[in-house]
Design an enzyme around this catalytic site. Sequence first.
Site, PDB file in Angstrom:
ATOM      1  N   ASP A 152      66.784  45.258   7.450  1.00 19.19           N
ATOM      2  CA  ASP A 152      65.759  44.443   6.794  1.00 19.19           C
ATOM      3  C   ASP A 152      65.960  42.799   7.345  1.00 19.19           C
ATOM      4  O   ASP A 152      65.753  41.882   6.512  1.00 19.19           O
ATOM      5  CB  ASP A 152      65.813  44.449   5.220  1.00 19.19           C
ATOM      6  CG  ASP A 152      65.706  45.998   4.889  1.00 19.19           C
ATOM      7  OD1 ASP A 152      64.752  46.335   4.448  1.00 19.19           O
ATOM      8  OD2 ASP A 152      66.663  46.771   5.027  1.00 19.19           O
ATOM      9  N   ASP A 179      63.612  48.468   9.227  1.00 22.83           N
ATOM     10  CA  ASP A 179      62.933  47.199   9.117  1.00 22.83           C
ATOM     11  C   ASP A 179      63.147  46.101  10.089  1.00 22.83           C
ATOM     12  O   ASP A 179      64.071  45.199   9.353  1.00 22.83           O
ATOM     13  CB  ASP A 179      63.013  46.992   7.560  1.00 22.83           C
ATOM     14  CG  ASP A 179      62.533  47.745   6.438  1.00 22.83           C
ATOM     15  OD1 ASP A 179      61.527  48.728   7.066  1.00 22.83           O
ATOM     16  OD2 ASP A 179      62.131  47.590   5.674  1.00 22.83           O
ATOM     17  N   HIS A 311      63.233  49.859  -5.630  1.00 22.90           N
ATOM     18  CA  HIS A 311      63.390  51.301  -4.617  1.00 22.90           C
ATOM     19  C   HIS A 311      64.397  52.110  -5.230  1.00 22.90           C
ATOM     20  O   HIS A 311      64.820  53.106  -4.582  1.00 22.90           O
ATOM     21  CB  HIS A 311      64.007  50.828  -3.076  1.00 22.90           C
ATOM     22  CG  HIS A 311      62.861  50.011  -2.703  1.00 22.90           C
ATOM     23  ND1 HIS A 311      61.476  50.202  -2.409  1.00 22.90           N
ATOM     24  CD2 HIS A 311      63.142  48.818  -2.005  1.00 22.90           C
ATOM     25  CE1 HIS A 311      61.154  48.971  -1.589  1.00 22.90           C
ATOM     26  NE2 HIS A 311      61.884  48.249  -1.313  1.00 22.90           N
ATOM     27  N   HIS A 338      66.681  48.943   2.868  1.00 25.36           N
ATOM     28  CA  HIS A 338      65.420  49.110   2.206  1.00 25.36           C
ATOM     29  C   HIS A 338      65.668  47.925   1.032  1.00 25.36           C
ATOM     30  O   HIS A 338      64.681  47.331   0.536  1.00 25.36           O
ATOM     31  CB  HIS A 338      65.396  50.431   1.822  1.00 25.36           C
ATOM     32  CG  HIS A 338      63.960  50.909   1.289  1.00 25.36           C
ATOM     33  ND1 HIS A 338      62.679  50.280   1.773  1.00 25.36           N
ATOM     34  CD2 HIS A 338      63.636  51.792   0.207  1.00 25.36           C
ATOM     35  CE1 HIS A 338      61.775  50.937   1.382  1.00 25.36           C
ATOM     36  NE2 HIS A 338      62.298  51.791   0.195  1.00 25.36           N
ATOM     37  N   VAL A 339      66.642  48.237   0.022  1.00 20.82           N
ATOM     38  CA  VAL A 339      66.680  47.293  -1.240  1.00 20.82           C
ATOM     39  C   VAL A 339      67.317  46.077  -0.270  1.00 20.82           C
ATOM     40  O   VAL A 339      68.475  45.809   0.206  1.00 20.82           O
ATOM     41  CB  VAL A 339      67.915  48.034  -2.119  1.00 20.82           C
ATOM     42  CG1 VAL A 339      68.364  47.015  -3.208  1.00 20.82           C
ATOM     43  CG2 VAL A 339      67.421  49.144  -2.572  1.00 20.82           C
ATOM     44  N   HIS A 340      66.792  44.687  -0.745  1.00 21.10           N
ATOM     45  CA  HIS A 340      67.163  43.499  -0.295  1.00 21.10           C
ATOM     46  C   HIS A 340      68.048  42.967  -0.994  1.00 21.10           C
ATOM     47  O   HIS A 340      68.004  41.708  -1.725  1.00 21.10           O
ATOM     48  CB  HIS A 340      65.991  42.883  -0.179  1.00 21.10           C
ATOM     49  CG  HIS A 340      64.795  43.387   0.620  1.00 21.10           C
ATOM     50  ND1 HIS A 340      63.378  42.867   0.389  1.00 21.10           N
ATOM     51  CD2 HIS A 340      64.786  44.214   1.377  1.00 21.10           C
ATOM     52  CE1 HIS A 340      62.641  43.643   1.119  1.00 21.10           C
ATOM     53  NE2 HIS A 340      63.427  44.559   1.821  1.00 21.10           N
TER      54      HIS A 340
END
Length: 443
Positions: A152, A179, A311, A338-340
Amino acid sequence: MALLVVLAAASAMSLTLIPATLAVTSPYVRPPARPTLPLLQVHDDSDGQAPQQVHISMVGPDKMRVSWITDEDAPATVEYGTTSGQYPLSVTGSTTSYSYLLYRSGKIHDAVIGPLQPSTTYYYRCSSSPSREFSFRTPPATLPFKFVIVGDFGQTGWTETTLQHIAAVDHDMLLLPGDLSYADFIQSRWDSYGRLVDPLASSRPWMVTEGNHEIEKLPIVAPTPFVAYNARWHMPYDAGTTPSADNLYYSFDVAGGAVYVIMLGSYTDFAAGSPQHEWLRRDLAAVASRSTAAFVVALVHAPWYNTNKAHMGSGDAMQEAMEGVLYGARVDAVFAGHVHAYERFRRVYAGREDPCGPVHITIGDGGNREGLAKRYEEPQPAMSAFREASFGHGRLEVVNATHALWTWHRNDDDVAVVADQVWITSLRANPACNKNRSEAESA
């Protein structure tokens, strides 16, 4: 025990030894977000044949794919050698381009060079352009092997900080679980991202898989997903132990086969019987028959284990379809984005701690523009060993055939601070986990 030592940061200034049974949520308070970088970064367009957005990726044990873009037509040629300014070897590859709505890409060039010697610095230039000389060091053919792992990325001030921290540390390869650019339909953002990561991505191989921000699918006007991603980031899906039929999932090995890496696609069909699922079963069966693979790691985008409220459950369907396959093959670690935020789990399988399951790590904290995911499920489950909502990056050093050191470095302002660290032992070196392996694979 598979997890030998756990170190976590109780503050930004010190590391504290944490008992193996303790679950830790870091009290660290993240500084304010940094802005998205300007769309038009420094780019000299006076020479339409000058290479830009250069990045490299491994193809087999001794070849490298060089990808770059020019604004105008230019030869898809890479000239290279082991002495700066001298390029006795040359390979000509292919050129493509793509359109997306009203956007037309530059000329996307791709050439595979080699065979190459391990642990060797090569100098190269693209499209015979004298404007820039590039260089990369090939990965070693034996252990130890040093990965950087981060997801990400995006294009913010924090992304720049993360890239600076990565550039300051010696490593052999970067793994990115999805990402990349956060272009989100604005295709010029792919170009600015390519220029942003070019200094690092042209000097070490970047092996990536897709995230949800790479889909870029629109009804009727842009019905095909992953158009920009597939055009710009060609991975070695058609090489390796078990070639796949899709750029969205593939595998490769490094260090003479001592480490096997599986890049899975969270946003292409993964259900039992799907091409990806069938490929994964064949691939892991082939790896199981090899005596050289000491460590096996996998990357996905949507995490299968997550105590962050962002998420939550987004990886459940893929977990249900594929977790048993990875467990039966004794995969050592699974990295997700996905999870920041950052989170590391103990060895887990089927929703509970299991000494023969993988260590699951969420590393979706490269610096994206959407900000951090700061809200966690409480109380923290015991299987969640450490979690913190900060930007940063991870380093995995596979030291030998039995031990690998994982370290997570938070971006503490502009300093990379070690906040979490753990030794991971290879499941293949654990007799208890291999005793009933055939039973697990058939379960």
